[in-house]
Design an enzyme around this catalytic site. Structure first.
Site, PDB file in Angstrom:
ATOM      1  N   ARG A  64     -19.305 -37.892   9.394  1.00 13.56           N
ATOM      2  CA  ARG A  64     -20.700 -37.515   9.677  1.00 13.56           C
ATOM      3  C   ARG A  64     -21.674 -37.936   8.574  1.00 13.56           C
ATOM      4  O   ARG A  64     -22.866 -38.106   8.832  1.00 13.56           O
ATOM      5  CB  ARG A  64     -20.809 -36.003   9.919  1.00 13.56           C
ATOM      6  CG  ARG A  64     -20.723 -35.580  11.341  1.00 13.56           C
ATOM      7  CD  ARG A  64     -21.978 -35.916  12.156  1.00 13.56           C
ATOM      8  NE  ARG A  64     -22.999 -34.898  12.033  1.00 13.56           N
ATOM      9  CZ  ARG A  64     -24.215 -35.108  11.590  1.00 13.56           C
ATOM     10  NH1 ARG A  64     -24.562 -36.324  11.198  1.00 13.56           N
ATOM     11  NH2 ARG A  64     -25.092 -34.138  11.534  1.00 13.56           N
ATOM     12  N   TYR A 118     -33.155 -26.391  27.325  1.00 10.11           N
ATOM     13  CA  TYR A 118     -33.577 -27.352  26.289  1.00 10.11           C
ATOM     14  C   TYR A 118     -34.712 -28.237  26.809  1.00 10.11           C
ATOM     15  O   TYR A 118     -35.666 -28.532  26.094  1.00 10.11           O
ATOM     16  CB  TYR A 118     -32.406 -28.234  25.845  1.00 10.11           C
ATOM     17  CG  TYR A 118     -31.406 -27.486  24.986  1.00 10.11           C
ATOM     18  CD1 TYR A 118     -31.738 -27.071  23.697  1.00 10.11           C
ATOM     19  CD2 TYR A 118     -30.138 -27.192  25.453  1.00 10.11           C
ATOM     20  CE1 TYR A 118     -30.830 -26.384  22.912  1.00 10.11           C
ATOM     21  CE2 TYR A 118     -29.217 -26.498  24.672  1.00 10.11           C
ATOM     22  CZ  TYR A 118     -29.572 -26.101  23.404  1.00 10.11           C
ATOM     23  OH  TYR A 118     -28.689 -25.423  22.623  1.00 10.11           O
ATOM     24  N   ARG A 124     -18.706 -29.649  12.230  1.00 10.90           N
ATOM     25  CA  ARG A 124     -19.173 -28.800  11.145  1.00 10.90           C
ATOM     26  C   ARG A 124     -18.150 -28.411  10.098  1.00 10.90           C
ATOM     27  O   ARG A 124     -18.491 -28.224   8.956  1.00 10.90           O
ATOM     28  CB  ARG A 124     -19.733 -27.486  11.682  1.00 10.90           C
ATOM     29  CG  ARG A 124     -20.826 -27.648  12.673  1.00 10.90           C
ATOM     30  CD  ARG A 124     -20.972 -26.352  13.386  1.00 10.90           C
ATOM     31  NE  ARG A 124     -22.185 -26.269  14.178  1.00 10.90           N
ATOM     32  CZ  ARG A 124     -22.817 -25.140  14.412  1.00 10.90           C
ATOM     33  NH1 ARG A 124     -22.395 -24.021  13.892  1.00 10.90           N
ATOM     34  NH2 ARG A 124     -23.871 -25.123  15.156  1.00 10.90           N
ATOM     35  N   ARG A 167     -17.394 -26.514  20.153  1.00 11.81           N
ATOM     36  CA  ARG A 167     -17.581 -27.531  19.116  1.00 11.81           C
ATOM     37  C   ARG A 167     -16.487 -27.349  18.070  1.00 11.81           C
ATOM     38  O   ARG A 167     -16.668 -26.716  17.048  1.00 11.81           O
ATOM     39  CB  ARG A 167     -18.966 -27.381  18.495  1.00 11.81           C
ATOM     40  CG  ARG A 167     -20.045 -27.928  19.404  1.00 11.81           C
ATOM     41  CD  ARG A 167     -21.403 -27.486  18.996  1.00 11.81           C
ATOM     42  NE  ARG A 167     -21.781 -26.267  19.676  1.00 11.81           N
ATOM     43  CZ  ARG A 167     -22.528 -25.321  19.127  1.00 11.81           C
ATOM     44  NH1 ARG A 167     -22.964 -25.434  17.917  1.00 11.81           N
ATOM     45  NH2 ARG A 167     -22.819 -24.247  19.809  1.00 11.81           N
ATOM     46  N   ASP A 192     -21.925 -34.541  23.557  1.00 13.75           N
ATOM     47  CA  ASP A 192     -22.816 -33.381  23.485  1.00 13.75           C
ATOM     48  C   ASP A 192     -23.400 -33.180  24.868  1.00 13.75           C
ATOM     49  O   ASP A 192     -23.544 -34.151  25.628  1.00 13.75           O
ATOM     50  CB  ASP A 192     -23.930 -33.585  22.452  1.00 13.75           C
ATOM     51  CG  ASP A 192     -24.620 -32.262  22.138  1.00 13.75           C
ATOM     52  OD1 ASP A 192     -24.158 -31.552  21.224  1.00 13.75           O
ATOM     53  OD2 ASP A 192     -25.584 -31.910  22.843  1.00 13.75           O
TER      54      ASP A 192
END
Ligand code: CP3
Length: 325
Positions: A15, A128, A6, A2, A51
């Site tokens: 974002r 997940y 962030r 990633r 993602d």
């Protein structure tokens, strides 16, 4: 990894107005975000802004990505019936925006950097799907694996078929390399890896044998079963910081390439300390062809974009001065 996420101010600004999955579904915006690290940091490759959860939506799974938490699944997998209810992925019909974003990004990058496509590996995706959210102990996953092997194997088969098709569609749309992310597989013992996971990751790499692009096999905490990962397949193996990269490469064999293995936390140290860590990685691989300098895992949220840019410059200068680039 990633890499845009962030920490890049330009990304954070986008974002503020758009959720991660919304960016992924807007090919123009997605291409822009994908290109940001190349423009701003000067890294040598771009990774598609997507993602690992995105194709699961295409398979009929209802999910969200919660800031600071990660993926959340509305109805986790609990039974054979819920595995059967999962649709097989048809990439062109189910995730057309990913393929369109790849074509647009290739145009935008215009040969300045190669583009890496990716998918989650069956184990990491199933973790997940079964837990419903990020986990520390993987108790539900292992419980299903041990108690309901038929359900487990059906789920892994469905995921490996769908991810093979997803990666092939990305290759057809123009990515220059693909990466299979098995981020959490290091929670398993070597025997469990061999029995419950290896055949399925292996199937994906086998299905992509004729693809004329390098295939990267990513994992963390895998130093206990690197040889098995190698057997599962891939042309490039990702190494995290828990093992010296030269020791890992020796075990994998020099006929494969390696990427890694700076600790993402090194980015939070003083720049001189960071450079000494980076120099250690470069010193260990000694310029052997087939090393991709990288972090061992994703960028931490508090990382400064200026520090990353300095690291990129340092690695470029160190490898250039020894005639490696
Ligand atoms: O430009 C890029 O950063 C590449 C795009 C990318 C994302 N996810 C977007 C994203 C990539 C390559 C991924 C892969 C991914 N997603 C993996 C495999 C790689 C790895 O890091 O192990 C995994 C396990 C996921 C699942 C996921 N999605 C996690 C664990 C998180 C982080 C949750 C958190 O905030 O701690 C996400 C959210 C996510 N996906 C972000 C990004 C940029 C986080 C930043 C944001 O909210 O904007």
């Amino acid at each position: 990894m990633r890499q845009a996420g962030r920490f890049l101010p330009a990304y954070k600004k986008i974002r503020e107005k758009h959720e991660v999955l919304a960016i992924c579904k807007d090919p123009e915006l997605c291409a822009k975000v994908t290109s940001l690290p190349v423009e701003i940091l000067g890294v040598d490759a771009a990774i598609m802004f997507a993602d690992i959860m995105l194709p699961l939506e295409g398979m009929g799974v209802k999910l969200s990505i919660e800031e600071g938490v990660g993926p959340l699944i509305q109805e986790p997998i609990t039974s054979y019936k819920s595995v059967q209810a999962l649709e097989n992925l048809d990439a062109a019909a189910d995730v057309p925006y990913v393929l369109e974003a790849i074509r647009l990004t290739k145009k935008m990058l215009d040969g300045r950097a190669p583009l890496i496509g990716f998918s989650g590996a069956p184990f990491t995706l199933s973790s997940y799907l079964i837990e419903g959210r990020p986990t520390r102990d993987f108790a539900k996953v292992k419980s299903l694996m041990y108690r309901e092997p038929k359900t487990w194997h059906a789920l892994m088969k469905k995921l490996s078929d769908s991810m093979s098709r997803y990666l092939q569609a990305q290759i057809d749309a123009g990515v220059d390399a693909v990466q299979l992310f098995d981020s959490w597989v290091g929670c398993l013992s070597p025997q469990d890896y061999r029995n419950y996971v290896l055949p399925y990751s292996q199937q994906i790499f086998k299905n992509l044998t004729d693809a004329a692009v390098p295939r990267i096999h990513f994992g963390t905490n895998t130093s206990n079963f690197l040889e098995d990962m190698r057997r599962a397949g891939g042309d490039v193996f990702s190494i995290d910081w828990r093992i010296p990269i030269d020791a890992a490469w020796r075990r994998l064999g020099y006929d494969v390439a390696v990427q890694g293995n700076l600790d993402p936390a090194a980015m939070l140290a003083d720049v001189e300390v960071l450079k000494s860590f980076a120099a250690d990685v470069l010193g260990r691989v000694k310029g052997r062809v087939g090393h991709i300098f990288n972090l061992g895992h994703g960028m931490l949220p508090d990382t400064s974009a200026e520090v990353v840019a300095e690291l990129v410059k340092f690695v470029h200068e160190s490898t250039r001065s020894s005639g490696l680039r």
